[in-house]
Design a protein around this motif. Structure first.
Motif, PDB file in Angstrom:
ATOM      1  N   ASP A   1      -9.405   0.886  16.461  1.00 36.28           N
ATOM      2  CA  ASP A   1      -8.600   0.789  15.239  1.00 36.28           C
ATOM      3  C   ASP A   1      -9.453   0.237  14.112  1.00 36.28           C
ATOM      4  OD1 ASP A   1      -6.410   1.137  13.672  1.00 36.28           O
ATOM      5  OD2 ASP A   1      -5.295  -0.577  14.441  1.00 36.28           O
TER       6      ASP A   1
ATOM      7  N   LYS B   1      -3.838   3.844  16.634  1.00 38.02           N
ATOM      8  CA  LYS B   1      -4.596   3.570  15.426  1.00 38.02           C
ATOM      9  C   LYS B   1      -3.598   3.317  14.300  1.00 38.02           C
ATOM     10  CE  LYS B   1      -8.856   6.190  16.366  1.00 38.02           C
ATOM     11  NZ  LYS B   1      -9.993   5.515  15.746  1.00 38.02           N
TER      12      LYS B   1
ATOM     13  N   PRO C   1     -19.241   1.319   9.465  1.00 33.87           N
ATOM     14  CA  PRO C   1     -18.448   0.096   9.599  1.00 33.87           C
ATOM     15  C   PRO C   1     -19.267  -1.104  10.047  1.00 33.87           C
ATOM     16  CG  PRO C   1     -18.091   1.528  11.475  1.00 33.87           C
ATOM     17  CD  PRO C   1     -18.938   2.307  10.507  1.00 33.87           C
TER      18      PRO C   1
ATOM     19  N   ASN D   1      -5.718   2.703   8.462  1.00 32.38           N
ATOM     20  CA  ASN D   1      -7.131   2.990   8.741  1.00 32.38           C
ATOM     21  C   ASN D   1      -7.432   4.482   8.752  1.00 32.38           C
ATOM     22  OD1 ASN D   1      -7.879   0.304   8.931  1.00 32.38           O
ATOM     23  ND2 ASN D   1      -7.388   0.171  11.107  1.00 32.38           N
TER      24      ASN D   1
ATOM     25  N   GLU E   1     -11.400   0.627  10.284  1.00 30.87           N
ATOM     26  CA  GLU E   1     -11.155   1.164   8.941  1.00 30.87           C
ATOM     27  C   GLU E   1     -11.819   2.534   8.779  1.00 30.87           C
ATOM     28  OE1 GLU E   1     -12.737  -2.105   6.765  1.00 30.87           O
ATOM     29  OE2 GLU E   1     -10.813  -3.183   6.716  1.00 30.87           O
ATOM     30  N   ASN E   2     -11.054   3.491   8.271  1.00 25.79           N
ATOM     31  CA  ASN E   2     -11.524   4.867   8.016  1.00 25.79           C
ATOM     32  C   ASN E   2     -11.876   5.632   9.293  1.00 25.79           C
ATOM     33  OD1 ASN E   2     -11.440   4.357   5.151  1.00 25.79           O
ATOM     34  ND2 ASN E   2     -13.392   3.290   5.365  1.00 25.79           N
TER      35      ASN E   2
ATOM     36  N   GLU F   1       0.839  -1.193   0.000  1.00 30.78           N
ATOM     37  CA  GLU F   1       0.000   0.000   0.000  1.00 30.78           C
ATOM     38  C   GLU F   1       0.880   1.252   0.000  1.00 30.78           C
ATOM     39  OE1 GLU F   1      -3.357   0.492   0.047  1.00 30.78           O
ATOM     40  OE2 GLU F   1      -3.813  -1.655  -0.116  1.00 30.78           O
TER      41      GLU F   1
END
Length: 231
Positions: free
Chosen positions: A133, A56, A71, A60, A135-136, A9
């Motif tokens: 923690d 975090k 989520p 994320n 995603e987003n 990534e």
């Protein structure tokens, strides 16, 4: 150098006001219960002995203005408006002057939280990862270099669909950015790429798909996030 088995990534970075280059993040530290009123609304107290932390993942993180899905695994997803700061120098066991000199920039941030999953962790004395923690769930507005910020008792606020939910000032923080660096640098070799989210004031609450979160700190670029239906 060996080839990767798959394409890694890209490094996540935060924009800075008036600059083309971005600030790459390597770690995100978050301060827990740094406002007395928020600690009280969560049924706890501030630890005045020392600040404490959770983390975090940069994977994320998203930038302000993003449109993200509600989520999975929660029915109680909360907003938390925060001041974030980034570091621009290596520090370990920092003095007050070294800590102050290490701050590179300030910005608005959101610490989005699966509150029900966080409560599971509290109830069973387990880590908070499923609650925090997510995603987003680390949202960053463009930062401003420290030279352009006079940090004092600026208003910090958040609204959902235009309705104010959080409204306080930075003077209510128990631990200042300098004090946080002094303490955290006893346990980590801190440096460029490290970002700290300094905790949220009272007024946190649930958000639903279709709602728009906006927030701000006087003198800094405001932040926004739109939630959409689950994927």
């Amino acid at each position: 150098m060996s080839e990767y088995l798959f394409e890694p990534e890209q490094v996540f970075g935060i924009e800075f006001v008036g600059e083309a280059a971005i600030y790459p993040i390597r770690r995100i530290f978050c301060v827990g219960r740094n406002y007395v009123a928020h600690a009280a609304e969560m049924g706890g107290e501030v630890d005045r002995e020392a600040p404490w932390y959770f983390t975090k993942s940069p994977a994320n993180a998203v930038l302000s203005g993003a449109e993200v899905a509600y989520p999975p695994g929660t029915s109680n997803y909360h907003h938390e408006m925060e001041l974030a700061f980034s570091l621009g120098a290596d520090v370990f066991r920092a003095t007050k002057d070294e800590a102050r000199a290490a701050i590179f920039g300030y910005g608005c941030a959101l610490d989005m939280t699966r509150r029900d999953r966080q409560q599971d962790g509290k109830d069973h004395r387990r880590p908070w990862d499923l609650g925090k923690d997510v995603e987003n769930a680390a949202v960053f507005a463009p930062m401003t270099r420290v030279e352009g910020v006079e940090l004092a008792e600026q208003r910090i606020w958040l609204s959902v669909d235009g309705e104010i939910r959080q409204d306080a000032d930075l003077g209510e923080m128990v631990w200042s950015p300098v004090e946080i660096i002094e303490h955290l640098s006893r346990y980590y070799h801190l440096g460029p790429g490290d970002v700290v989210m300094t905790g949220t004031p009272a007024g946190v609450g649930a958000v639903e798909p279709g709602q728009v979160i906006t927030g701000g700190i006087d003198g800094l670029t405001p932040i926004s996030l739109q939630l959409v239906s689950p994927e």
